[in-house]
Design an enzyme around this catalytic site. Structure first.
Site, PDB file in Angstrom:
ATOM      1  N   SER A  99      68.652  20.712  24.455  1.00 23.34           N
ATOM      2  CA  SER A  99      69.317  19.615  23.743  1.00 23.34           C
ATOM      3  C   SER A  99      70.765  19.471  24.191  1.00 23.34           C
ATOM      4  O   SER A  99      71.341  18.387  24.116  1.00 23.34           O
ATOM      5  CB  SER A  99      69.294  19.867  22.231  1.00 23.34           C
ATOM      6  OG  SER A  99      68.051  19.542  21.678  1.00 23.34           O
ATOM      7  N   ASP A 153      69.162  10.876  18.088  1.00 20.74           N
ATOM      8  CA  ASP A 153      69.342  12.229  17.577  1.00 20.74           C
ATOM      9  C   ASP A 153      69.429  12.193  16.056  1.00 20.74           C
ATOM     10  O   ASP A 153      68.788  11.350  15.426  1.00 20.74           O
ATOM     11  CB  ASP A 153      70.598  12.851  18.210  1.00 20.74           C
ATOM     12  CG  ASP A 153      70.444  14.344  18.441  1.00 20.74           C
ATOM     13  OD1 ASP A 153      70.323  15.084  17.444  1.00 20.74           O
ATOM     14  OD2 ASP A 153      70.450  14.781  19.609  1.00 20.74           O
ATOM     15  N   HIS A 186      73.538  18.331  14.801  1.00 26.40           N
ATOM     16  CA  HIS A 186      72.960  18.285  16.147  1.00 26.40           C
ATOM     17  C   HIS A 186      73.357  17.017  16.899  1.00 26.40           C
ATOM     18  O   HIS A 186      73.767  17.051  18.070  1.00 26.40           O
ATOM     19  CB  HIS A 186      71.440  18.394  16.039  1.00 26.40           C
ATOM     20  CG  HIS A 186      70.729  18.602  17.332  1.00 26.40           C
ATOM     21  ND1 HIS A 186      70.383  17.566  18.175  1.00 26.40           N
ATOM     22  CD2 HIS A 186      70.276  19.734  17.927  1.00 26.40           C
ATOM     23  CE1 HIS A 186      69.753  18.043  19.232  1.00 26.40           C
ATOM     24  NE2 HIS A 186      69.677  19.359  19.110  1.00 26.40           N
TER      25      HIS A 186
END
Length: 775
Positions: free
Chosen positions: A552, A146, A222
């Site tokens: 996600s 990520d 994220h």
């Protein structure tokens, strides 16, 4: 309507003792007698509930706003009653009503964050629960590809964590603002991969590229969010500016996490991704979680498919996001059969922020803006919707809103083009004081929310049509936003997220994708301290947790649950673990109704096998196992060339020889996808199931045949004498005469379930998709 006599007496007594403390409002839940006769005298239940509020408010204080603006919910199923903003005096008045059962303050009771672990039932059933059986995922290592990690987050605290597994071969790579001491027994490794990104984005070619850490430290949030979702430690009193308060935990809080930073501000480059997978295999991770992807591409061109084939061969389970291009048909990505492809569903947690129009009508919306604690957050102001021209004003693009028209007003902003929080930033810059995000026909009723920079709420498409009609028909339209905090368990869930990518797979139509769905909407998880909760540059607020939505977010849920099952059954193959998750997935929501996709029941191309259920997956009864060599045979059946298969599997094989040895081969996948080519009326598949439950088990088949298809199963009973025994069965799909010779392609779906004769609750279900092709 005349005031009721008992109300007048109580009002007089309370008026004499009123004080500023008594006049402070909070939310109360007022429960009413369900069989009240007075309810019949009102046109609607809403009006009946509102009458109690009107009577309570009367005379207690000088009320500037309509009582209806205080009514948050009107209940009719779980209880008869309503939730409203009341003073202590008003609540006391209602307690004296003979029609009121109870008046309760809206306390936060067992509200959990990320609440999703509770929604999935991971914390239940004591010693027989999933966490207990799996030891919270202890001993497993989850690799997260990520944007990096914020190691100081409390979600990565290693208090109570066991020692790092001896098999671990990874490192804690040093870099900018990241030292080897940034890792611990929870976050056991961190690396970053930037070379592919760097050569594609030189400073000369991208002079305005945002500054970011050249290390495993997260610059965008994220990766921190997904890593904490997959295996974050317990954090008490977690919340987002007061909303969603509770204990934060990842899916596998006892597992170890290794972070591989492959995504940067300009994207995730295949070269960097492949390098990370390569190293992760060497590092000896058990699970790989990839919340990234793109559009569907052939397997032999798919870096993730190619890189993860080797990972699968080494016994590593690979979990990937399905993509956020839904509800477009065939938008699903990451469709290799050796990876688990995860779509997104909703939770039954809501953050109500209701729009009350000046005419009294209420439009339901949601927001994480902390309106309750901010002065004037819910005041009534004029509403404006700017359209026309070519500046994109209806989307509230930065610089598109005329200051002289916007200043001091609540602005309606259509979804699309730019980010939701960015729209709020544009409104605030132009002098607007509040925002209503309006879903378009594309978004329908999707409710992905944000921690906005100004008072704001998101309303669905149906409500947005009503709002715009009101604005267009009113000379000076006004509205206010009523923020309702956090509400649990009062809505249908799960439902399929509108954005969740849909099948069938263009690149791989003979495998049903996505495999399953998991929580992916409004997920609260860890957040870096260098960013505000919106992630925008001008957001100066700082939080340890924030909310995000997307596949996600659903991907790390399944990654963590996969780690739990692997910890409970360390000798199971990735295919066996995946089978356990798929064959026990739910088709029904918490109300016992079919999971919805918009306004209709969800089909297999939206939910695959269903919504993940870890409570059932920990004891699946039977599993469909697949050996790495089986995938090679499968690729041969697709007509792939020798070079294609070599690219994917790293094996130089002769498909002619393989197919001669395996006539009529079908991959032993937990779901069934049948394609009738033109002129064919019968298809046959073979499956093998392995008993991982009790010895001397008997399973009987139950089939819900796709419409227009006759399904024949042989044998109809499977008798297992011992554990780990494998038995085979065949299934024939026969096209009924009325469906033969059609001029257009058509589709049907069904399911095949093996039911344990000794335990009828143990059901091993495979979804079926049947496609009729004309060419």
């Amino acid at each position: 309507m005349e005031p009721k006599p008992f109300f007048l007496c109580i009002i007089f007594l309370l008026f004499c003792s009123s004080s500023s403390e008594i006049l402070q409002k909070q939310t109360y839940i007022v429960q009413l007698h369900p069989n009240s006769e007075t309810a019949k005298t009102f046109a609607s239940k809403f009006d009946w509930h509102l009458s109690f509020l009107q009577e309570a408010v009367l005379g207690v204080e000088e009320e500037e706003e309509e009582p209806s603006s205080r009514l948050l919910y009107s209940y009719g199923s779980a209880i008869e009653g309503f939730a409203a903003q009341l003073t202590e005096s008003e609540a006391e008045i209602l307690r004296y009503s003979p029609e009121v059962v109870a008046v309760r303050p809206d306390h936060v009771l067992q509200v959990q964050t990320t609440y999703s672990y509770k929604f999935l039932g991971l914390d239940g059933f004591g010693n027989s629960g999933v966490w207990s059986k799996s030891r919270f995922g202890q001993g497993t290592i989850i690799g997260v590809l990520d944007t990096g990690v914020w190691p100081e987050s409390p979600s990565f605290d290693d208090t109570g964590m066991p020692s790092i597994p001896r098999k671990w071969k990874g490192i804690c790579q040093e870099g900018e603002s990241f030292s080897s001491s940034s890792c611990n027994r929870k976050l056991i490794g961190a690396r970053f991969f930037i070379r592919g990104h760097r050569v594609a984005n030189s400073p000369e070619e991208s002079p305005n590229m945002p500054r970011e850490y050249i290390s495993a430290r997260d610059s965008t949030g994220h990766g921190t969010h997904t890593a904490s979702t997959v295996g974050g430690s317990s954090v008490s009193m977690a919340n987002v500016l007061g909303n969603g308060a509770g204990v934060a935990r990842g899916m596998a809080p006892g597992a170890h996490i290794a972070v591989y930073k492959v995504c940067w501000f300009n994207g995730c480059y295949s070269s960097d991704i492949l390098a990370a997978i390569d190293v992760a295999i060497q590092d000896k991770v058990d699970v790989l979680s990839l919340s990234l992807g793109g559009f569907p591409i052939p397997l032999y061109d798919d870096t993730i498919a190619i890189g993860t084939f080797r990972a699968m061969e080494r016994g590593i389970s690979v979990i990937c996001a399905a993509g956020n291009n839904g509800p477009i048909e065939s938008s699903v990505a990451n469709t290799a059969p050796w990876v688990s492809t995860i779509g997104a569903g909703t939770l039954d947690r809501r953050f109500p922020a209701v729009v009350r129009l000046a005419n009294g009508k209420l439009l339901y919306g949601e927001s994480l803006y902390p309106g309750k604690g901010i002065k004037n957050a819910g005041r009534e102001v004029e509403v404006i919707y700017v359209t026309g021209g070519d500046k994109g004003s209806e989307f509230c693009l930065r610089g598109s809103l005329p200051r002289e028209e916007i200043r001091g007003k609540m602005v309606i902003c259509d979804r699309g083009v730019n980010g939701r929080s960015e729209k709020g930033e544009a409104v605030k810059e132009a002098g607007g004081v509040a925002m209503i995000l309006a879903n378009t026909e594309i978004n329908q009723e999707e409710d992905s929310i944000d921690v906005h920079l100004l008072p704001a709420t998101l309303i669905g498409y149906t409500e947005s049509v009503l709002l715009k009609a009101y604005v267009n028909a009113t000379v000076k339209p006004k509205a206010r936003i009523i923020f309702g905090g956090t509400v649990i368990g009062r809505s249908r869930a799960p439902e399929v997220a509108q954005f969740s990518a849909r099948g069938p797979s263009l690149a791989n139509p003979s495998i049903l994708k996505p495999d399953m769905i998991a929580p992916g909407v409004n997920i609260i998880a860890a957040w870096p301290q260098n960013l505000g909760p919106t992630g925008l540059p001008y957001d100066s607020r700082r939080v340890n947790f924030t909310v995000m939505s997307g596949t996600s977010m659903s991907c790390p849920h399944v990654s963590g649950i996969t780690a739990l099952i692997r910890s409970a059954y360390p000798n199971w193959s990735p295919a066996a673990i995946k089978s356990a998750l798929m064959t026990t997935a739910d088709l029904y929501d918490r109300q016992g109704k079919a999971i919805k996709d918009g306004n209709k029941p969800a089909g297999v191309f939206a939910i695959g096998a269903g919504h993940v259920n870890p409570q059932k997956a920990i004891n699946p009864g039977l599993v469909y196992n697949i050996q790495p060599v089986d995938y090679i045979t499968y690729l041969c059946t697709l007509g792939f060339t020798r070079s294609d298969i070599l690219a994917i599997t790293h094996k130089n094989v002769s498909c002619n020889g393989i197919l001669r040895k395996n006539p009529g081969f079908s991959l032993n996948y937990p779901s069934i996808a049948v394609i009738f080519k033109r002129g064919k009326t019968t298809e046959m598949i073979t499956r093998r199931v392995t008993n991982v439950g009790s010895p001397n088990s008997i399973y009987s088949v139950n089939v819900k045949a796709p419409e227009g298809i006759k399904v024949i199963v042989n044998p109809k009973r499977l008798v297992f004498k011992h554990v780990d025994q494998t038995l085979s069965y065949r299934v024939w799909f026969v096209l009924k005469k009325k469906n033969r010779g059609g001029k257009v392609a058509s589709f049907a779906q069904g399911q095949l379930t093996w039911v344990n004769s000794h335990n009828l609750m143990q059901r091993v279900r495979s979804p079926i998709s049947v496609t009729l092709k004309t060419n």
